[in-house]
Design a protein around this motif. Structure first.
Motif, PDB file in Angstrom:
ATOM      1  N   GLU A 253      52.002  39.378  39.878  1.00 59.97           N
ATOM      2  CA  GLU A 253      50.838  38.701  40.582  1.00 59.97           C
ATOM      3  C   GLU A 253      51.405  37.329  41.070  1.00 59.97           C
ATOM      4  N   LEU A 286      51.336  41.775  45.657  1.00 59.54           N
ATOM      5  CA  LEU A 286      51.184  41.318  44.509  1.00 59.54           C
ATOM      6  C   LEU A 286      50.297  42.155  43.669  1.00 59.54           C
ATOM      7  N   GLY A 287      50.904  42.797  42.580  1.00 61.92           N
ATOM      8  CA  GLY A 287      50.102  43.845  42.131  1.00 61.92           C
ATOM      9  C   GLY A 287      50.843  45.080  41.535  1.00 61.92           C
ATOM     10  N   ARG A 504      41.328  39.563  43.431  1.00 68.80           N
ATOM     11  CA  ARG A 504      42.109  40.945  42.982  1.00 68.80           C
ATOM     12  C   ARG A 504      41.039  41.663  43.101  1.00 68.80           C
ATOM     13  N   ARG A 531      45.506  40.410  45.641  1.00 72.67           N
ATOM     14  CA  ARG A 531      46.144  41.106  44.719  1.00 72.67           C
ATOM     15  C   ARG A 531      45.582  42.378  44.404  1.00 72.67           C
TER      16      ARG A 531
END
Length: 953
Positions: A253, A286-287, A504, A531
């Motif tokens: 992340e 991101l993730g 997220r 994310r």
DNA sequence: ACCGCCGGGTGCC
DNA sequence: ACCGCCGGGTGCC
């Protein structure tokens, strides 16, 4: 991943036995290429034209020919390409100057130019009639402002080769056999100028491919062994492998790395697969995918991530109730004085139906276990960790924000600045999960978050869910289901979930979005988030195709566009290209963490599960039962035998299934036998209708896990045709629409019409079995009861699952359970979320007075269902699919199980059940040995062989 | 576009 | 000259 029950759909050509009687292809091109209306954006056109048009079938992957063409009009467009870069050819039938226009776009979808009109004319015909797909590679990039060459390769079915060549020739173009270097992808960008022959030299064998595919998700933990402690708000101590996952997820992340396959080269960012070069840094991904085996604690790890990595490894700033380390409490969002509204028993998790003003409603606790400690009503609110919070606020840990002031921000968390993490003030995490695990998430938050910490969790579910974007943005966690999300998305009235800027988004059981055409998949892709995470124990279920949606969700460019996924990964891999496979491995490795129960950390087993033993208990029918059973079997054999003789087994498939179901039901209990409707003359329309409804009900309840022969997926909105074949309604309607009046059933070629499709009326149509006064036992029920009584004698605390595929059998079992004073609960597919959650909670509670037996329908609940309170499983009837049984056992044989698990399968001697067990074994061997076959006609063929074996014909 | 094509200007050598 | 040739204007689909 475990190499068992996966049957990747790779190159069936080499494995599939061909059955001439059913060779009609049930696959149709659903997209009407000429029917693109109005003004569309480029990306829409691309999306439409590349959408599942069937190009991923290996049969269509033959190279038909190549030719060099010219891209013109470069100066009018901003899209740039460089040497060796792949481009996409998109038909533009709406072009006002030339309806044959073919536009050229780069990997990012920006238009580069057009194909010169003389060449576009025959190309348009080829593309519009789906004779071939055309792919382009620019051999030398732009050398002037006006035009450049492009190497075009035509791909399609062998049978279309002639037509394509002829069409091109008519316009004066002769297709050649290929270019050096650019017909397939270049090898990691290092093979720009020909020399590519070595790549395609030795294609992978099916066996190699299968192995590689099975191992795709194995051993994805090297370099992922650093551990990280969760934030203080987590009260459960994490196991080492969970700390590793937390560390890895946090680094994913906060990563500043370039996404896979991007490199920085002399001021440019360069994609080594597509040769795409840009000045701007490609967006970070991101993730990723947490693909741990079930039971390793994906939920806990995710909870830890949520509270531990707000920005840059700093924990989520949370409020703590002063001096109340053990008591629970709920804090209103904005007005402290309103805390008096709190029900005394409420928990520390603020959730459920908090309204816009932040006043929690009384019924806030519907699905929750209520915290039994007295509520602490002190007003003082301090931050769990002022220093970290200040850091999150100011990105400078030296400045400590006074606690009181910060507490005020409760209502305005959206204002929390980015803190250097590149955030935009987003705070909330959206968790999307199947209904079956919703309550599990709530439980786990309750269980793992310290009682004196206020984590705002909102359950976005139910008719009275609050649709305020502001409210949702201010939560720490919003929990919802795929169904709610897609129904919000489908109802044009603006979905609030799609208006929130999420910090997220977490997809639990993320593999459920594997069908890109499903509404829920589209809804998922539209979510805005910084994310993104996919949690899934089985990231690939059937084939590589499943992965595409995951990439699409993660926005892993360029793989989020089907054409690029197909060109760069899917086709090369399915064709046995080693470089393609290597690329796939790099791709998966970069974004996935997967450990199995058998993985080892530093030489030690990841988790030590108790033993699991399986016993088969053979049941002998009583004389009376045997007599009746033989009666039913004889009748059945007669009918099925006749179908075989007539060669009509396919058209009467539903009838055969019905006969089998009857036999299986009889093995369980004589009273289960439903009314059987034979395949006589159709009679009146309403009689026919009734018969069809009967059939579809039988097919769907047969436990044979029927798939739609068109989409090869589980049936959704199942309908039955007059010729008695079952499909998804959307699938078969599409077939009828595209074939117009000539529409024929893909399985038997009978004529079909939309208005002749009969819907599945739902579960509640069946007559209840005799559970009243005239109840009688059966040999199998007797066997179960004697086991249960013995168990209770030995250890009254032992809990058992009693599993069946027939809910009416479960009804019948309830009678003796009551009679013998067993306290039991029940879980089946028809139960609403509320009762379902309650049943699970009741059963999992081991304090006295709670049920010791759960009647469980085989397929109830998803993979996430946690029933570790049980240590015994009684499998009342064998399933077609051994994997379904395994999955069921895993509901109690998983992390958290403290006893050895004993599984007892009841199998009636000399019956259809014994034959089913044999078939199960054979299936397992097949799966272990090579690819499972996934072509619909082969599936049916296999089923017919099964029927032969089952009926001993 | 260091092209091709078009159409206007022009016209012996 | 109802041509050829020249050179400017122009240019995706």
């Amino acid at each position: 991943m475990q190499s068992s029950n996966k049957s990747p759909n790779i190159n069936p050509r080499t494995a599939a036995p061909h059955n001439p009687s059913t060779s009609a292809s049930p696959r149709y091109a659903f997209i009407d290429f000429l029917d693109v209306g109005g003004t569309m954006t480029i990306s829409q056109e691309i999306a439409n034209l590349t959408e599942d048009s069937g190009q991923d079938l290996p049969e269509e992957n033959v190279q038909i020919g190549s030719i060099q063409g010219t891209v013109v009009g470069l100066r009018y467009y901003t899209g740039k390409v460089s040497r060796g870069e792949m481009v996409s050819l998109v038909r533009q039938p709406q072009n006002p100057y030339d309806q044959n226009a073919v536009m050229v776009t780069n990997v990012y979808g920006s238009q580069v130019g057009h194909i010169k009109k003389e060449l576009a004319a025959p190309m348009a015909y080829v593309m519009d009639n789906n004779l071939a797909r055309v792919e382009g590679v620019v051999p030398c990039g732009e050398t002037n402002k006006f035009s450049m060459p492009v190497n075009l390769t035509f791909w399609g079915k062998e049978e279309n080769r002639e037509a394509v060549h002829n069409q091109m020739r008519r316009h004066g173009f002769k297709l050649g056999t290929g270019f050096k270097g650019y017909t397939t992808q270049t090898s990691l960008g290092r093979d720009l100028l020909g020399l590519s022959s070595k790549m395609s030299a030795i294609p992978l064998t099916v066996e190699e491919l299968k192995n590689a595919f099975d191992r795709l998700f194995d051993d994805l933990m090297e370099d992922k062994t650093r551990e990280m402690e969760p934030a203080e708000a987590v009260c459960t101590s994490l196991l080492p492998h969970q700390k590793q996952a937390l560390s890895w997820m946090t680094s994913r992340e906060n990563s500043n790395d370039l996404p896979p396959f991007w490199e920085e080269k002399s001021g440019f960012y360069f994609n080594v697969l597509t040769n795409f070069a840009v000045k701007e840094r490609p967006e970070k991904v991101l993730g990723g995918i947490l693909a741990d085996d079930m039971g390793l604690g994906k939920t806990l790890t995710t909870i830890a991530l949520i509270v531990s990595n707000f920005h840059n490894g700093k924990p989520l700033p949370l409020e703590q109730c002063e001096g109340s380390s053990s008591s629970s409490r709920m804090k209103s969002t904005s007005k402290d004085h309103e805390e008096s509204y709190e029900p005394a028993s409420s928990s520390h998790l603020k959730r459920l139906h908090a309204d816009e003003e932040g006043v929690p409603q009384k019924k806030a606790k519907t699905t929750m276990k209520t915290a039994k400690k007295p509520a602490n009503t002190k007003k003082g609110v301090v931050l769990l960790d002022d220093v970290d919070f200040a850091a999150a606020l100011e990105c400078s840990s030296s400045q400590v924000v006074p606690a009181k002031k910060s507490a005020k921000k409760g209502s305005g968390t959206g204002k929390v600045p980015s803190g250097g993490g590149g955030g935009s003030g987003a705070r909330a995490t959206l968790i999307v999960c199947p209904l079956s695990v919703l309550s599990n998430w709530l439980d786990q938050f309750e269980q793992h978050i310290r009682a004196d910490v206020t984590l705002k969790v909102y359950l976005y579910y139910g008719a009275d869910r609050k649709r305020s974007v502001k409210l949702l943005s201010e939560q720490d966690v919003v929990l919802t289901t795929y169904n709610v999300l897609s129904s919000d998305f489908g109802n044009k009235a603006s979905s609030p979930l799609h208006k929130v800027n999420w910090l997220r988004v977490v997809l639990d059981e993320g593999h459920v979005i594997r069908n890109p055409n499903a509404l829920q998949s589209k809804a998922i892709l539209e979510l805005q988030s910084e994310r993104r995470w996919i949690l899934s124990g089985t990231p690939i279920q059937n084939s590589l195709k499943d992965l595409y949606m995951l990439m699409s969700f993660l926005k892993l460019k360029p793989f989020d566009v089907k054409e690029w996924w197909n060109r760069i990964i899917q086709r090369p891999v399915t064709m046995g290209d080693r470089v393609g496979l290597q690329n796939l491995q790099v791709l998966v490795k970069g974004i996935t963490l997967r450990r199995t129960k058998n993985s080892k950390v530093a030489g030690r087993m990841l988790v030590q599960l108790p033993e699991r033993r399986v016993f088969v208990q053979h049941v002998t029918l009583s004389e009376e039962e045997r007599e009746e059973y033989e009666q039913v079997r004889k009748e059945g054999r007669k009918i099925v035998g006749r179908y075989f003789e007539e060669g009509t087994i396919m058209t009467n498939y539903a009838d055969v299934l019905a006969i089998l179901v009857r036999l299986r039901q009889y093995c369980c209990h004589p009273s289960l036998l439903g009314k059987y409707t034979g395949a006589d003359d159709p009679g009146t329309p309403s009689e026919l209708r009734e018969r069809l409804i009967n059939k579809i009900t039988l097919v769907l309840n047969s436990g044979s896990d029927e798939e739609c022969a068109i989409c090869l997926d589980s049936l959704r909105q199942p309908v039955i045709t007059y010729c008695a074949h079952v499909y998804c309604r959307p699938c078969i309607c599409e077939v009828i629409r595209s074939e117009k009046e000539q529409a024929r059933c893909p399985l038997c070629r009978a004529q079909i019409k939309t208005k002749e499709l009969v819907e599945y009326p739902g579960e509640e149509m069946q007559a209840g079995a005799a559970t009243g006064e005239n109840w009688r036992s059966s040999s199998k029920v007797d066997a179960l009861m004697s086991n249960l009584l013995k168990l209770r004698n030995e250890d009254p605390t032992v809990k058992s699952l009693v599993v069946s595929q027939f809910t009416r059998f479960m009804d019948l079992i309830e009678v003796p359970l009551r009679e013998y004073g067993f306290s039991f609960t029940r879980l089946d597919g028809s139960m609403a979320q509320k009762t379902r959650a309650k049943a699970i909670q009741d059963f999992q509670d081991s304090s006295p007075g709670h049920p010791t037996i759960m009647l469980l329908s085989l397929k109830a609940g998803g993979v996430g269902l946690n029933l570790t309170a049980a240590s015994h499983v009684f499998m009342m009837d064998p399933a077609w699919n051994p994997a379904a049984e395994d999955q069921c056992f895993d509901r109690c044989h998983r992390l958290g199980q403290s006893r050895d698990v004993v599984i007892t399968k009841f199998i009636v001697k000399d019956s259809v059940e014994e034959n089913m067990v044999k078939i199960q074994k054979k299936k397992q061997e097949l799966v272990d040995k090579a690819f499972g076959v996934k072509k619909p006609q082969d599936l049916k063929q296999a089923r017919i062989e099964e029927i032969r074996a089952l009926m001993e014909i």
